[in-house]
Design an enzyme around this catalytic site. Structure first.
Site, PDB file in Angstrom:
ATOM      1  N   ASP A 123       6.509 -21.984  39.530  1.00 52.65           N
ATOM      2  CA  ASP A 123       5.343 -21.107  39.509  1.00 52.65           C
ATOM      3  C   ASP A 123       4.386 -21.495  38.392  1.00 52.65           C
ATOM      4  OD1 ASP A 123       6.525 -19.854  41.546  1.00 52.65           O
ATOM      5  OD2 ASP A 123       7.015 -18.006  40.505  1.00 52.65           O
ATOM      6  N   CYS A 176       5.589 -15.864  42.229  1.00 53.60           N
ATOM      7  CA  CYS A 176       6.272 -14.747  42.871  1.00 53.60           C
ATOM      8  C   CYS A 176       5.537 -13.433  42.589  1.00 53.60           C
ATOM      9  CB  CYS A 176       7.695 -14.661  42.337  1.00 53.60           C
ATOM     10  SG  CYS A 176       7.740 -14.173  40.604  1.00 53.60           S
ATOM     11  N   CYS A 183      11.241 -22.539  38.637  1.00 53.29           N
ATOM     12  CA  CYS A 183      10.814 -21.994  39.926  1.00 53.29           C
ATOM     13  C   CYS A 183       9.558 -22.668  40.444  1.00 53.29           C
ATOM     14  CB  CYS A 183      10.588 -20.491  39.817  1.00 53.29           C
ATOM     15  SG  CYS A 183       9.280 -20.073  38.666  1.00 53.29           S
ATOM     16  N   CYS A 205       9.467 -14.379  34.463  1.00 51.83           N
ATOM     17  CA  CYS A 205       8.120 -14.308  35.032  1.00 51.83           C
ATOM     18  C   CYS A 205       7.166 -13.663  34.037  1.00 51.83           C
ATOM     19  CB  CYS A 205       8.123 -13.507  36.322  1.00 51.83           C
ATOM     20  SG  CYS A 205       9.487 -13.907  37.407  1.00 51.83           S
TER      21      CYS A 205
HETATM   22 FE1  FES Z   1       8.868 -18.010  38.934  1.00 52.48          FE
HETATM   23 FE2  FES Z   1       8.682 -15.471  38.996  1.00 52.48          FE
HETATM   24  S1  FES Z   1      10.081 -16.662  40.089  1.00 52.48           S
HETATM   25  S2  FES Z   1       7.545 -16.793  37.806  1.00 52.48           S
END
Ligand code: FES
Length: 125
Positions: free
Chosen positions: A35, A58, A33, A102
């Site tokens: 992140d 997110c 993702c 996450c």
């Molecule tokens: Fe990547 Fe939540 S979608 S950490």
């Protein structure tokens, strides 16, 4: 989709920010993702005296970072090392299945910060 607790930590994240002279810093990212999360710790008498986080991610990533700092604050390093991926999600009243990765990020960033501290212990940064 999200528990009240997740929404609360997302809206009012605890311990957000940076510790300028941190004793340990752990950064982890999720390549899927994109992140990223950084955890900063201050250690005193083998305990996590202060802890902060910075997260680009997110809502679940922000809520889990916030929760992991609350779980780890005041704990000994050994206790904090035992905080696992599912502890974070459980403390938030669960997370949707697609969001479990996450919470992995939050526990991993905490462990990385402790590892970093152990590595630099006794040396000046
Ligand atoms: Fe990547 Fe939540 S979608 S950490």
């Amino acid at each position: 989709m999200y528990s009240e607790k997740v929404m609360d930590h997302f809206r009012n994240p605890r311990n957000m920010g940076e510790i300028p002279e941190a004793d340990g810093i752990g950064t982890v990212g999720n390549p899927v993702c994109g992140d990223m999360m950084t955890v900063y710790i201050k250690v005193k008498d083998n305990r996590i005296d202060d802890i902060k986080f910075k997260t680009f991610g997110c809502g679940a990533a922000i809520a889990t970072s916030s929760m992991v700092t609350e779980l780890a604050k005041g704990k000994t390093l050994e206790e904090a090392e035992k905080i696992g991926r599912s502890d974070v999600a459980d403390s938030l009243g669960g997370l949707p299945k697609v969001k479990m990765h996450c919470s992995n990020l939050a526990a991993d960033a905490l462990h990385a910060a402790i590892e970093d501290y152990e590595k630099h212990k006794g040396t000046k940064r």
